[in-house]
Design an enzyme around this catalytic site. Structure first.
Site, PDB file in Angstrom:
ATOM      1  N   ALA A  71       0.836  -1.203   0.000  1.00  0.00           N
ATOM      2  CA  ALA A  71       0.000   0.000   0.000  1.00  0.00           C
ATOM      3  C   ALA A  71       0.867   1.248   0.000  1.00  0.00           C
ATOM      4  CB  ALA A  71      -0.933   0.002   1.220  1.00  0.00           C
ATOM      5  N   ASP A  72       0.293   2.329  -0.474  1.00  0.00           N
ATOM      6  CA  ASP A  72       0.968   3.624  -0.423  1.00  0.00           C
ATOM      7  C   ASP A  72      -0.086   4.713  -0.250  1.00  0.00           C
ATOM      8  OD1 ASP A  72       3.882   4.760  -1.052  1.00  0.00           O
ATOM      9  OD2 ASP A  72       2.372   6.185  -1.758  1.00  0.00           O
ATOM     10  N   THR A  73       0.140   5.588   0.708  1.00  0.00           N
ATOM     11  CA  THR A  73      -0.788   6.677   0.991  1.00  0.00           C
ATOM     12  C   THR A  73      -0.143   8.006   0.617  1.00  0.00           C
ATOM     13  OG1 THR A  73      -1.810   5.446   2.814  1.00  0.00           O
ATOM     14  CG2 THR A  73      -2.145   7.835   2.784  1.00  0.00           C
ATOM     15  N   GLY A 108      -3.372   3.768  -2.256  1.00  0.00           N
ATOM     16  CA  GLY A 108      -3.362   2.740  -3.281  1.00  0.00           C
ATOM     17  C   GLY A 108      -2.986   1.409  -2.649  1.00  0.00           C
TER      18      GLY A 108
END
Length: 201
Positions: A71-73, A108
């Protein structure tokens, strides 16, 4: 072979907390992955690209019974992406830009299995800050050291409690993982294996 193990490729204590509270057993697997992204990407595209890039780094080492979650924020003020601040000065600068305005948080997520099944998705939350004084911002940065957080803040921190006046979308997405979507997408991706994954102790 059924999927029986969920791997979380994240060093974020908030993502670990959310998966634990969701009731999904998981194991941590970490490696350094380049987080640069093409300049033409915008907003949700950036978060999804980075999540997929992180997952790709594990593709060759996944066992047949494993699914990995990456995940990536990111925080977006208009079209500008505000990633993790390099230092306290940049954190203060970011929060000064965010105060008194509404911005978007995108997380994401990529789910990947060893047989090549992959799902990439993102979730969006709109966050509004009340006007904050420089003294409030400096206090937060000094006390909470938010250098590991996109946009230089955690909604679960003091600044979220005193500064966030409106939130449209998932609160957990702002923390770093849209757990409602993770649950749904895992269930769809794994089918019958999902029951075994959830029930694993």
């Amino acid at each position: 072979m059924p999927i029986t193990h969920l791997l979380l490729a994240s060093n974020s204590p908030r993502r670990r907390q959310l998966l634990t509270e969701l009731g999904l057993p998981y194991e941590i697997r970490l490696k350094e992955v380049d987080e640069e992204f093409p300049p033409h990407l915008r907003r949700a595209e950036v978060a999804e690209f980075l999540a997929a890039r992180k997952a790709a780094a594990y593709r060759e080492e996944l066992a047949a019974n494993e699914v990995i979650l990456t995940a990536d924020t990111i925080v977006c003020l208009d079209e500008d992406v505000l990633n993790k601040p390099a230092d306290a000065a940049e954190a203060i600068q970011m929060l000064t830009r965010l105060q008194g305005r509404t911005h978007d948080v995108f997380t994401g997520v990529c789910l990947l299995t060893s047989d090549g099944r992959q799902v990439v998705f993102s979730d969006q939350t709109r966050v509004t800050f009340r006007p904050l004084s420089l003294a409030e911002i400096e206090f937060y940065v000094k006390k909470y050291q938010p250098l590991d957080k996109a946009g230089a803040y955690g909604a679960q921190d003091w600044i979220g409690m005193v500064g966030v006046t409106r939130l449209e979308g998932s609160y957990f997405n702002v923390m770093g993982l849209p757990v409602h979507r993770v649950w749904e997408e895992l269930e769809q991706l794994l089918g019958e294996d999902f029951v075994g994954l959830v029930g694993r102790k």
